[in-house]
Design a protein around this motif. Structure first.
Motif, PDB file in Angstrom:
ATOM      1  N   SER A 281       0.184  -1.503   0.330  1.00 46.65           N
ATOM      2  CA  SER A 281       0.185  -0.267   0.092  1.00 46.65           C
ATOM      3  C   SER A 281       0.925   1.215   0.620  1.00 46.65           C
ATOM      4  O   SER A 281       0.592   2.030  -1.023  1.00 46.65           O
ATOM      5  N   TYR A 282       1.945   1.562   0.786  1.00 48.31           N
ATOM      6  CA  TYR A 282       2.774   2.413   1.125  1.00 48.31           C
ATOM      7  C   TYR A 282       3.279   2.972  -0.433  1.00 48.31           C
ATOM      8  O   TYR A 282       3.459   3.939  -1.072  1.00 48.31           O
ATOM      9  N   TRP A 283       3.539   1.404  -1.021  1.00 54.12           N
ATOM     10  CA  TRP A 283       4.399   1.709  -2.143  1.00 54.12           C
ATOM     11  C   TRP A 283       3.917   2.034  -3.292  1.00 54.12           C
ATOM     12  O   TRP A 283       4.002   3.062  -4.216  1.00 54.12           O
ATOM     13  N   LEU A 284       2.735   1.464  -3.402  1.00 55.59           N
ATOM     14  CA  LEU A 284       1.900   2.274  -4.327  1.00 55.59           C
ATOM     15  C   LEU A 284       1.814   3.488  -4.366  1.00 55.59           C
ATOM     16  O   LEU A 284       0.996   4.286  -5.608  1.00 55.59           O
ATOM     17  N   ILE A 285       0.609   4.201  -3.168  1.00 57.35           N
ATOM     18  CA  ILE A 285      -0.468   5.383  -3.155  1.00 57.35           C
ATOM     19  C   ILE A 285       1.006   6.639  -2.234  1.00 57.35           C
ATOM     20  O   ILE A 285       0.471   7.353  -2.684  1.00 57.35           O
ATOM     21  N   ASP A 286       1.756   6.095  -1.227  1.00 55.60           N
ATOM     22  CA  ASP A 286       2.324   7.066  -1.025  1.00 55.60           C
ATOM     23  C   ASP A 286       3.762   7.453  -2.224  1.00 55.60           C
ATOM     24  O   ASP A 286       4.620   8.693  -1.896  1.00 55.60           O
ATOM     25  N   LEU A 287       4.121   6.303  -2.577  1.00 55.04           N
ATOM     26  CA  LEU A 287       5.447   6.798  -3.409  1.00 55.04           C
ATOM     27  C   LEU A 287       5.121   6.254  -5.147  1.00 55.04           C
ATOM     28  O   LEU A 287       6.248   7.487  -4.989  1.00 55.04           O
ATOM     29  N   LYS A 288       3.951   5.580  -4.952  1.00 58.86           N
ATOM     30  CA  LYS A 288       3.683   5.942  -6.645  1.00 58.86           C
ATOM     31  C   LYS A 288       3.105   7.092  -6.794  1.00 58.86           C
ATOM     32  O   LYS A 288       2.750   7.038  -8.408  1.00 58.86           O
ATOM     33  N   LYS A 289       1.943   7.120  -6.028  1.00 59.83           N
ATOM     34  CA  LYS A 289       0.904   8.072  -6.039  1.00 59.83           C
ATOM     35  C   LYS A 289      -0.058   7.759  -6.548  1.00 59.83           C
ATOM     36  O   LYS A 289      -1.057   8.514  -7.155  1.00 59.83           O
ATOM     37  N   TYR A 290      -0.671   6.302  -7.298  1.00 59.42           N
ATOM     38  CA  TYR A 290      -1.698   5.401  -7.151  1.00 59.42           C
ATOM     39  C   TYR A 290      -2.663   5.549  -6.301  1.00 59.42           C
ATOM     40  O   TYR A 290      -2.801   4.840  -5.442  1.00 59.42           O
ATOM     41  N   GLN A 291      -3.353   6.846  -6.334  1.00 53.41           N
ATOM     42  CA  GLN A 291      -4.243   7.230  -4.856  1.00 53.41           C
ATOM     43  C   GLN A 291      -5.927   6.757  -5.395  1.00 53.41           C
ATOM     44  O   GLN A 291      -6.714   6.702  -4.884  1.00 53.41           O
ATOM     45  N   ALA A 292      -6.230   7.197  -6.586  1.00 50.36           N
ATOM     46  CA  ALA A 292      -7.031   6.873  -7.503  1.00 50.36           C
ATOM     47  C   ALA A 292      -8.571   5.819  -6.419  1.00 50.36           C
ATOM     48  O   ALA A 292      -9.522   5.955  -6.670  1.00 50.36           O
ATOM     49  N   TRP A 293      -7.250   5.039  -7.112  1.00 51.73           N
ATOM     50  CA  TRP A 293      -8.888   3.791  -6.802  1.00 51.73           C
ATOM     51  C   TRP A 293      -8.698   3.443  -5.010  1.00 51.73           C
ATOM     52  O   TRP A 293      -9.653   2.223  -4.822  1.00 51.73           O
ATOM     53  N   ALA A 294      -7.976   4.230  -4.210  1.00 53.36           N
ATOM     54  CA  ALA A 294      -8.248   4.138  -3.092  1.00 53.36           C
ATOM     55  C   ALA A 294      -8.774   4.382  -2.562  1.00 53.36           C
ATOM     56  O   ALA A 294      -9.248   4.614  -1.040  1.00 53.36           O
ATOM     57  N   THR A 295      -9.731   5.725  -3.610  1.00 45.95           N
ATOM     58  CA  THR A 295     -10.443   6.815  -2.550  1.00 45.95           C
ATOM     59  C   THR A 295     -11.868   5.982  -1.577  1.00 45.95           C
ATOM     60  O   THR A 295     -11.805   6.672   0.102  1.00 45.95           O
ATOM     61  N   PRO A 296     -12.151   5.035  -2.434  1.00 47.19           N
ATOM     62  CA  PRO A 296     -13.482   4.551  -1.152  1.00 47.19           C
ATOM     63  C   PRO A 296     -12.466   3.896   0.295  1.00 47.19           C
ATOM     64  O   PRO A 296     -13.492   4.044   1.193  1.00 47.19           O
ATOM     65  N   PHE A 297     -11.797   3.173   0.409  1.00 47.85           N
ATOM     66  CA  PHE A 297     -10.805   2.640   1.190  1.00 47.85           C
ATOM     67  C   PHE A 297     -10.269   3.305   1.857  1.00 47.85           C
ATOM     68  O   PHE A 297     -10.416   3.743   3.725  1.00 47.85           O
ATOM     69  N   LYS A 298     -10.070   4.971   1.683  1.00 49.43           N
ATOM     70  CA  LYS A 298      -9.185   5.692   2.707  1.00 49.43           C
ATOM     71  C   LYS A 298     -10.855   6.420   3.226  1.00 49.43           C
ATOM     72  O   LYS A 298     -10.774   7.130   4.287  1.00 49.43           O
ATOM     73  N   ILE A 299     -11.836   6.906   2.636  1.00 51.17           N
ATOM     74  CA  ILE A 299     -13.102   7.192   3.372  1.00 51.17           C
ATOM     75  C   ILE A 299     -13.585   6.125   4.448  1.00 51.17           C
ATOM     76  O   ILE A 299     -14.003   6.583   5.950  1.00 51.17           O
ATOM     77  N   TYR A 300     -13.375   5.474   4.152  1.00 56.88           N
ATOM     78  CA  TYR A 300     -13.834   4.094   4.962  1.00 56.88           C
ATOM     79  C   TYR A 300     -13.001   4.461   6.782  1.00 56.88           C
ATOM     80  O   TYR A 300     -13.045   4.654   7.951  1.00 56.88           O
ATOM     81  N   GLY A 301     -11.207   4.843   6.766  1.00 57.16           N
ATOM     82  CA  GLY A 301     -10.456   4.593   6.848  1.00 57.16           C
ATOM     83  C   GLY A 301     -10.459   5.591   7.448  1.00 57.16           C
ATOM     84  O   GLY A 301      -9.701   6.232   9.147  1.00 57.16           O
ATOM     85  N   LEU A 302     -10.537   7.173   7.937  1.00 55.88           N
ATOM     86  CA  LEU A 302     -10.686   7.643   7.895  1.00 55.88           C
ATOM     87  C   LEU A 302     -11.735   8.130   8.879  1.00 55.88           C
ATOM     88  O   LEU A 302     -11.759   9.158  10.197  1.00 55.88           O
ATOM     89  N   ASN A 303     -12.856   6.728   8.728  1.00 59.56           N
ATOM     90  CA  ASN A 303     -13.981   7.406  10.445  1.00 59.56           C
ATOM     91  C   ASN A 303     -14.252   5.606  10.910  1.00 59.56           C
ATOM     92  O   ASN A 303     -15.777   5.496  10.977  1.00 59.56           O
ATOM     93  N   ALA A 304     -13.228   5.212  10.986  1.00 65.46           N
ATOM     94  CA  ALA A 304     -13.047   3.392  10.887  1.00 65.46           C
ATOM     95  C   ALA A 304     -13.634   3.588  12.229  1.00 65.46           C
ATOM     96  O   ALA A 304     -14.539   2.569  12.334  1.00 65.46           O
ATOM     97  N   LEU A 305     -13.686   3.675  13.722  1.00 61.39           N
ATOM     98  CA  LEU A 305     -14.045   3.390  14.615  1.00 61.39           C
ATOM     99  C   LEU A 305     -15.712   3.517  14.643  1.00 61.39           C
ATOM    100  O   LEU A 305     -16.504   3.135  15.032  1.00 61.39           O
ATOM    101  N   ALA A 306     -16.303   5.110  14.045  1.00 59.23           N
ATOM    102  CA  ALA A 306     -17.401   5.733  14.113  1.00 59.23           C
ATOM    103  C   ALA A 306     -18.371   4.019  12.905  1.00 59.23           C
ATOM    104  O   ALA A 306     -19.313   3.950  13.491  1.00 59.23           O
ATOM    105  N   VAL A 307     -17.718   3.809  11.791  1.00 59.21           N
ATOM    106  CA  VAL A 307     -17.920   2.574  11.239  1.00 59.21           C
ATOM    107  C   VAL A 307     -18.056   1.641  11.491  1.00 59.21           C
ATOM    108  O   VAL A 307     -19.794   0.579  11.065  1.00 59.21           O
ATOM    109  N   TYR A 308     -17.495   1.432  12.233  1.00 58.66           N
ATOM    110  CA  TYR A 308     -16.967  -0.049  12.651  1.00 58.66           C
ATOM    111  C   TYR A 308     -18.506  -0.351  13.993  1.00 58.66           C
ATOM    112  O   TYR A 308     -19.443  -1.247  14.213  1.00 58.66           O
ATOM    113  N   VAL A 309     -19.115   0.903  14.655  1.00 58.42           N
ATOM    114  CA  VAL A 309     -19.790   0.980  16.149  1.00 58.42           C
ATOM    115  C   VAL A 309     -21.307   1.160  14.804  1.00 58.42           C
ATOM    116  O   VAL A 309     -22.142   0.079  16.378  1.00 58.42           O
TER     117      VAL A 309
END
Length: 378
Positions: A281-309
């Motif tokens: 993930s680090y190599w693809l997203i932070d190094l190579k900047k292939y980020q568009a595909w990951a937006t849905p997961f980023k949305i989940y990740g920024l509110n992980a506790l809230a969405v789990y509860v």
């Protein structure tokens, strides 16, 4: 929350993939018809589902390295940090207990929750305890070598206890669900307040090696915050991931990989997988900047506790809220699965479809949160 300049998008994405996986495996249309890869291993061994919870604990550790770095950077005293850690641990544990008893009234004011059999432990409760003890260890022993010693002590000590301490009626070194030391201690300390059939997958003794999972994440976070080049960080994560996988498979010969017992081999094996996943993930997203595909997961990740509860509490309501049809009474979940999905698919496929739809539903809700900049943290 870490400084914006330090924030790793890949960590948010990894967290989002993990929490989406949690929701997926926890919400099949029918527990009698679960899609194969979404089942836990019956006992020894592993499936993809058995990677989800250790991944989340590993991520907790990585994030801790960043959050503690920020707090130290602000000049906070160790006492102030301890207060924040204790407050967060209590809140997490309390939220976990609330999720256990929700809803207290089962849509009938005469049927209150039976607290005499209330489960004490759970996913958030384990996270709270692991976060608390890993924080204490990190705040007192921050050097990499010291943290490695702690991982070795936790995993080695747990292995020693499980294999040498005799259990009444079973003996020493028995790793069946009923005869192992962890189950015996849970029954002795918590009595009837266990998950089911006198067994607790998030038990007290097995929390010891789970703390090791968090410390592996802390060590990874320290690597990511180091002065090494981004390329070297990715390479080191892959190398250490291989070490963890191989070590876990070797130890599996004597202390089997087992999620229910959170064995030492399981910690190393899943930690190795987590390192590989984060490195990729680090190599693809932070190094190579292939980020568009990951937006849905980023949305989940920024509110992980809230969405789990919220997803967990809503899932309970779907089982309880009645729906009346021409064929009689059912529930919201029963109506969706039995009346809608089963009409177009086989039971197993329909069960998978329900789980996927539930993940997509909560992605929509979290997208609304994301657009309105609502990020719930404790």
């Amino acid at each position: 929350m870490v400084e914006r300049k330090e924030r790793l998008v890949s960590l948010d994405v990894f967290r989002g993939i993990t929490i989406a996986g949690m929701i997926l495996v926890n919400n099949p249309g029918s527990w009698s018809h679960i899609y194969g890869p979404l089942r836990h291993a019956q006992w020894h061994g592993w499936t993809p589902t058995d990677l989800v919870f250790p991944f989340f604990l590993f991520i907790v550790g990585v994030a801790m390295a960043y959050s503690f770095g920020k707090m130290f950077g602000k000049g906070m005293s160790k006492l102030e940090i301890y207060k924040k850690v204790f407050k967060r641990s209590v809140l997490l544990f309390g939220i976990g207990l609330f999720m256990t008893i929700f809803p207290i009234v089962r849509f009938d004011p005469l049927q209150l929750y039976d607290f005499s059999s209330m489960r004490i432990m759970g996913v958030l409760q384990r996270i709270a305890l692991c976060y608390l003890f890993a924080s204490v260890i990190y705040l007192e022993f921050r050097k990499v070598r010291q943290l490695i010693y702690w991982v070795a002590a936790l995993l080695g000590g747990y292995w020693l206890l499980m294999m040498t301490v005799p259990v009444p009626g079973h003996g020493a070194g028995v790793l069946t669900k009923e005869g192992n030391l962890a189950t015996y201690i849970d029954q002795l300390v918590m009595g009837g307040h266990l998950w089911q059939q006198g067994w607790e997958p998030e038990g007290l003794l097995s929390t010891i090696p789970a703390i090791g999972t968090v410390i592996l994440g802390l060590l990874t976070g320290q690597l990511l915050r180091s002065s090494k080049s981004p390329k070297d960080k990715a390479i080191y994560m892959f190398i250490y991931g291989n070490v963890g996988l191989v070590a876990g498979l070797i130890i599996d010969q004597w202390f089997p990989i087992n999620k229910g017992l959170w064995t030492s081999s399981y910690v190393l094996f899943t930690g190795g997988f987590a390192l590989h996943f984060l490195a990729l993930s680090y190599w693809l997203i932070d190094l190579k900047k292939y980020q568009a595909w990951a937006t849905p997961f980023k949305i989940y990740g920024l509110n992980a506790l809230a969405v789990y509860v919220l997803s967990s509490l809503t899932a309970k309501l779907l089982y309880l809220i009645p729906v009346y049809t021409s064929e009689g009474q059912t529930t919201i979940k029963g109506f969706i699965y039995d009346n809608l999905l089963l009409s177009i698919a086989s039971p197993t496929v329909a069960s998978l479809m329900f789980a996927l739809l539930y993940v997509m539903f909560w992605l929509l809700i979290m997208w609304i949160f994301y657009k309105r900049k609502i990020f719930i943290k404790i």
